[in-house]
Structure formats: C-alpha cells, structure tokens
Design a protein around this motif. Structure first.
Motif, PDB file in Angstrom:
ATOM      1  N   UNK A  56     -36.093  -4.146  30.522  1.00 29.87           N
ATOM      2  CA  UNK A  56     -35.791  -5.231  31.461  1.00 29.87           C
ATOM      3  C   UNK A  56     -35.411  -6.492  30.680  1.00 29.87           C
ATOM      4  N   UNK A  57     -36.118  -6.786  29.612  1.00 35.73           N
ATOM      5  CA  UNK A  57     -35.783  -7.947  28.783  1.00 35.73           C
ATOM      6  C   UNK A  57     -34.397  -7.780  28.161  1.00 35.73           C
ATOM      7  N   UNK A  58     -34.100  -6.596  27.657  1.00 31.38           N
ATOM      8  CA  UNK A  58     -32.784  -6.347  27.058  1.00 31.38           C
ATOM      9  C   UNK A  58     -31.682  -6.483  28.104  1.00 31.38           C
ATOM     10  N   UNK A  59     -31.912  -5.935  29.286  1.00 28.37           N
ATOM     11  CA  UNK A  59     -30.925  -6.054  30.366  1.00 28.37           C
ATOM     12  C   UNK A  59     -30.732  -7.517  30.762  1.00 28.37           C
ATOM     13  N   UNK A  60     -31.804  -8.289  30.750  1.00 32.55           N
ATOM     14  CA  UNK A  60     -31.702  -9.716  31.087  1.00 32.55           C
ATOM     15  C   UNK A  60     -30.872 -10.460  30.050  1.00 32.55           C
ATOM     16  N   UNK A  61     -30.960 -10.049  28.782  1.00 37.59           N
ATOM     17  CA  UNK A  61     -30.136 -10.683  27.754  1.00 37.59           C
ATOM     18  C   UNK A  61     -28.659 -10.379  27.979  1.00 37.59           C
ATOM     19  N   UNK A  62     -28.356  -9.151  28.354  1.00 36.62           N
ATOM     20  CA  UNK A  62     -26.966  -8.794  28.667  1.00 36.62           C
ATOM     21  C   UNK A  62     -26.507  -9.613  29.872  1.00 36.62           C
ATOM     22  N   UNK A  88     -22.402  -4.046  27.011  1.00 36.56           N
ATOM     23  CA  UNK A  88     -23.554  -3.189  27.334  1.00 36.56           C
ATOM     24  C   UNK A  88     -23.921  -3.245  28.815  1.00 36.56           C
ATOM     25  N   UNK A  89     -23.058  -3.837  29.639  1.00 38.79           N
ATOM     26  CA  UNK A  89     -23.383  -3.997  31.061  1.00 38.79           C
ATOM     27  C   UNK A  89     -23.724  -2.675  31.744  1.00 38.79           C
ATOM     28  N   UNK A  90     -22.884  -1.663  31.584  1.00 40.66           N
ATOM     29  CA  UNK A  90     -23.114  -0.378  32.249  1.00 40.66           C
ATOM     30  C   UNK A  90     -24.418   0.254  31.762  1.00 40.66           C
ATOM     31  N   UNK A  91     -24.671   0.181  30.476  1.00 35.62           N
ATOM     32  CA  UNK A  91     -25.905   0.733  29.923  1.00 35.62           C
ATOM     33  C   UNK A  91     -27.119  -0.035  30.448  1.00 35.62           C
ATOM     34  N   UNK A  92     -27.000  -1.349  30.564  1.00 38.00           N
ATOM     35  CA  UNK A  92     -28.105  -2.150  31.109  1.00 38.00           C
ATOM     36  C   UNK A  92     -28.391  -1.758  32.552  1.00 38.00           C
ATOM     37  N   UNK A  93     -27.355  -1.511  33.337  1.00 38.56           N
ATOM     38  CA  UNK A  93     -27.554  -1.052  34.718  1.00 38.56           C
ATOM     39  C   UNK A  93     -28.251   0.310  34.743  1.00 38.56           C
ATOM     40  N   UNK A 123     -33.345  -6.996  41.209  1.00 36.94           N
ATOM     41  CA  UNK A 123     -32.152  -7.009  42.055  1.00 36.94           C
ATOM     42  C   UNK A 123     -31.150  -8.057  41.578  1.00 36.94           C
ATOM     43  N   UNK A 124     -31.626  -9.247  41.209  1.00 35.52           N
ATOM     44  CA  UNK A 124     -30.731 -10.292  40.689  1.00 35.52           C
ATOM     45  C   UNK A 124     -30.060  -9.830  39.392  1.00 35.52           C
ATOM     46  N   UNK A 125     -30.822  -9.201  38.519  1.00 39.06           N
ATOM     47  CA  UNK A 125     -30.238  -8.693  37.279  1.00 39.06           C
ATOM     48  C   UNK A 125     -29.155  -7.660  37.581  1.00 39.06           C
ATOM     49  N   UNK A 126     -29.458  -6.736  38.476  1.00 39.61           N
ATOM     50  CA  UNK A 126     -28.485  -5.688  38.824  1.00 39.61           C
ATOM     51  C   UNK A 126     -27.215  -6.298  39.406  1.00 39.61           C
ATOM     52  N   UNK A 127     -27.371  -7.299  40.265  1.00 39.58           N
ATOM     53  CA  UNK A 127     -26.213  -7.950  40.876  1.00 39.58           C
ATOM     54  C   UNK A 127     -25.348  -8.619  39.820  1.00 39.58           C
ATOM     55  N   UNK A 128     -25.976  -9.279  38.868  1.00 43.98           N
ATOM     56  CA  UNK A 128     -25.234  -9.954  37.797  1.00 43.98           C
ATOM     57  C   UNK A 128     -24.530  -8.944  36.899  1.00 43.98           C
TER      58      UNK A 128
END
Length: 141
Positions: A56-62, A88-93, A123-128
């Motif tokens: 989650x932290x890594x995805x938030x950085x992306x 890395x957007x797709x991988x973060x999702x 949800x906010x992370x996924x939307x971004x």
C-alpha cells in the motif's frame, strides 16, 4: 505503536519500509518499489499484513506522482527523492487488488475496527492509479 491512522504510511511497517527506501542507493529505489508491489501482487496464498502494508505504501508512492495524486506522507513517507514511478501504475493497481482480495490479513484486521476510512484510502489510491481515458473530463453538475 503499530497503526495510528488510516493513511498508507500511518503504520510502523510502512514507515520502516520508507526508511529502508531512503537508505537504498538512488538507482535502486525504483527496483525496491517494483519488488514490493510484485511481492504482494504475485502472492497466491494468504497475504500477510506486513506485505500488504508495504505494498500500500509503494502504491501510494506511485500514485503521488500521478495527476491528482496526494503527496507522500510528510512525516513517515520517504525523505529522499524518488525516480519516476508512473510506469508502475498497472502493477500498483494489481498489488492493491491483491491486498483487498481473499485471503488477505490486512482487510481482516481493518474489519475488526471501523475499516471504512481505510477502505476509502485504498479507493482513492485506486482512482488515482487508474488510467484516464483520453478526452475524458470530469463534469461538475
């Protein structure tokens, strides 16, 4: 202390991971974020909370580098500069989807308390992170 709020960096595991990211060589940081996302996304068995918290932290950085992204946690996020992580957007999702899918410990732990605000963060992370359709614009009514 454990977890003190619902943000991506508001737990000991994520804060420690960001500290490790800061200590990594500048040219190794993108690989560290990628590896963290892959570790969560590729887990087919029970996903431990600590792996999820790091993902989650890594995805938030992306997401922080994407249009509309929120800045990384100013107190517990990384202090050192990061390379461009938008590739890395797709991988973060994928990693976030795996964090939320069964079997996964982190949603179970949040379900024991009021997990609604935490789910809103995801949800906010996924939307971004979701790709924008070219020409699509938000309409305000």
């Amino acid at each position: 202390m454990g977890t003190w709020d619902v943000g991506p960096f508001d737990n000991d595991t994520a804060a420690d991971w960001c500290g490790d990211l800061d200590e990594a060589a500048a040219d190794a940081r993108e690989g560290m974020v990628r590896a963290t996302l892959i570790r969560a996304a590729d887990t087919t068995e029970y996903l431990d909370a600590h792996v999820s918290e790091e993902a989650v932290a890594a995805a938030a950085l992306v997401a922080s580098q994407c249009p509309g992204g929120e800045p990384a946690g100013p107190h517990y996020g990384p202090d050192e500069p990061l390379p461009d992580l938008t590739g890395l957007r797709a991988l973060a999702l994928q990693a976030l989807d795996r964090v939320m899918a069964e079997p996964s410990e982190l949603p179970e732990l949040w379900a024991e308390s009021d997990g609604g605000p935490w789910q809103a963060t995801i949800t906010r992370l996924r939307t971004t992170l979701a790709p924008q359709v070219p020409g699509e614009q938000l309409r305000l009514s």
